[in-house]
Design an enzyme around this catalytic site. Structure first.
Site, PDB file in Angstrom:
ATOM      1  N   CYS A 164     -11.536  31.092   6.599  1.00 16.76           N
ATOM      2  CA  CYS A 164     -10.626  31.102   5.804  1.00 16.76           C
ATOM      3  C   CYS A 164     -10.051  32.387   5.396  1.00 16.76           C
ATOM      4  CB  CYS A 164     -11.003  30.508   4.426  1.00 16.76           C
ATOM      5  SG  CYS A 164      -9.729  30.340   3.100  1.00 16.76           S
ATOM      6  N   CYS A 182     -15.052  27.548  -3.164  1.00 16.90           N
ATOM      7  CA  CYS A 182     -15.271  28.457  -1.874  1.00 16.90           C
ATOM      8  C   CYS A 182     -16.670  28.243  -0.930  1.00 16.90           C
ATOM      9  CB  CYS A 182     -14.628  29.870  -1.904  1.00 16.90           C
ATOM     10  SG  CYS A 182     -12.903  29.780  -2.251  1.00 16.90           S
ATOM     11  N   ASP A 204       1.225  16.851   2.068  1.00 16.72           N
ATOM     12  CA  ASP A 204       1.240  16.644   0.376  1.00 16.72           C
ATOM     13  C   ASP A 204       0.909  18.105  -0.474  1.00 16.72           C
ATOM     14  OD1 ASP A 204      -1.470  16.673   0.870  1.00 16.72           O
ATOM     15  OD2 ASP A 204      -2.105  15.308  -0.679  1.00 16.72           O
ATOM     16  N   TYR A 262       6.547  12.256   2.421  1.00 19.16           N
ATOM     17  CA  TYR A 262       5.205  12.429   2.409  1.00 19.16           C
ATOM     18  C   TYR A 262       4.768  11.041   2.849  1.00 19.16           C
ATOM     19  CZ  TYR A 262       0.475  10.997   1.027  1.00 19.16           C
ATOM     20  OH  TYR A 262      -0.874  10.652   0.963  1.00 19.16           O
ATOM     21  N   GLU A 285       0.839  -1.313   0.075  1.00 17.71           N
ATOM     22  CA  GLU A 285      -0.025   0.005  -0.152  1.00 17.71           C
ATOM     23  C   GLU A 285       0.764   1.264  -0.002  1.00 17.71           C
ATOM     24  OE1 GLU A 285      -1.167   1.345   4.057  1.00 17.71           O
ATOM     25  OE2 GLU A 285      -1.203  -0.876   4.388  1.00 17.71           O
ATOM     26  N   CYS A 312     -17.353  25.264   0.725  1.00 20.43           N
ATOM     27  CA  CYS A 312     -16.222  25.068   1.598  1.00 20.43           C
ATOM     28  C   CYS A 312     -16.498  25.346   3.120  1.00 20.43           C
ATOM     29  CB  CYS A 312     -14.945  25.760   1.196  1.00 20.43           C
ATOM     30  SG  CYS A 312     -13.470  25.448   2.449  1.00 20.43           S
TER      31      CYS A 312
END
Length: 260
Positions: free
Chosen positions: A175, A166, A104, A86, A3, A169
DNA sequence: TTCCGGACAG
DNA sequence: CTGTCAGGAA
């Protein structure tokens, strides 16, 4: 074990390959014993076939250095071929339940926008990226893992690079990027233009695909190889580079086969 | 910093 | 057809 390499492609594409891999090579020792040709063939069309090579080498090292068990520390994980920042972090968080920030490009983009109010710059992960991720990571290991996955999903589905949704979101109310009027949206990353048509990447792919379709252990003759691509010079350099990468072996007579 | 697949959306 | 996507290694 296998994996580990699934982190690079969309899961829907990876799943059937992963099932075949786990059936054929259930642990590191099994994969370590497989021939390179088998591994490359099983890799199929997942892309970046050199990663199949690294995964096999990784299995050899896990078997020899870690008693066939994947290590549970960041330092040991990143010391393995094909495992970088990562993948090591994702394994520690998702598989081992440790409280570790995962970084990431999706997560970096979401966090940089939402908390710093600026467009993510792209490129390599910087210390400030890790600092920010650590600062906002929930205290509990379990919540941290959920947070990592949720942030990744948000970046992939909502807070996208080019046109973030957005209006849909859940972070819209807090934000900093949206509050600032989304400064520099879309110009954060000038993508290295990477066409495909006519490049070495296409030619290399053609060669490997032809070799993969051959019955196990057989070779492709020079005449067959020459038919794969009209530009003989480019074909030759691609064959040479594949040979250097260890993905194929060129025979004295001009034929080629997957490494046995 | 640049190279390295391949699938798919537009 | 073109553009997009992404982690690891040299």
């Amino acid at each position: 074990m296998c994996e580990v390499m699934s982190q690079q492609t969309q899961m829907s594409r990876v799943v059937p390959y992963w099932q075949d891999w786990m059936r054929a090579w259930p642990d590191a020792a099994a994969l370590a014993q497989a021939s390179t040709a088998e591994v490359i063939t099983a890799w199929g069309r997942l892309g970046y076939p050199r990663r199949a090579l690294r995964l096999k080498e990784c299995a050899v090292q896990v078997r020899d250095r870690f008693d066939n068990q994947l290590p549970h520390t960041y330092e040991e994980l990143v010391s393995l071929p094909g495992i970088g920042d990562y993948t090591a972090s994702a394994m520690l968080s998702f598989a081992y339940g440790q409280r570790v920030p995962v970084l990431d490009t999706n997560i970096r983009r979401v966090l940089t926008r939402a908390f710093a109010g600026v467009e993510s710059h792209g490129g390599a992960t910087k210390p400030e990226d890790r600092q920010l991720a650590e600062a906002v990571l929930p205290q509990g290991a379990e919540q941290a893992a959920v947070w990592n996955q949720a942030t990744m999903e948000l970046g992939a589905l909502v807070c996208t690079a080019k046109s973030p949704a957005c209006q849909d979101c859940p972070l819209a109310g807090v934000c900093a990027f949206l509050a600032a009027g989304r400064p520099g949206l879309g110009q954060g990353r000038t993508r290295p233009r990477q066409r495909f048509q006519g490049t070495d990447r296409q030619v290399r792919g053609l060669i490997l695909a032809a070799l993969r379709e051959l019955p196990a252990g057989e070779s492709l003759g020079q005449a067959d190889i020459d038919q794969l691509w009209p530009d003989a010079a480019q074909l030759g350099s691609c064959l040479a580079s594949l040979d250097e990468d260890g993905l194929i072996e060129i025979e004295p007579g001009g034929g080629a086969h997957l490494p046995r």
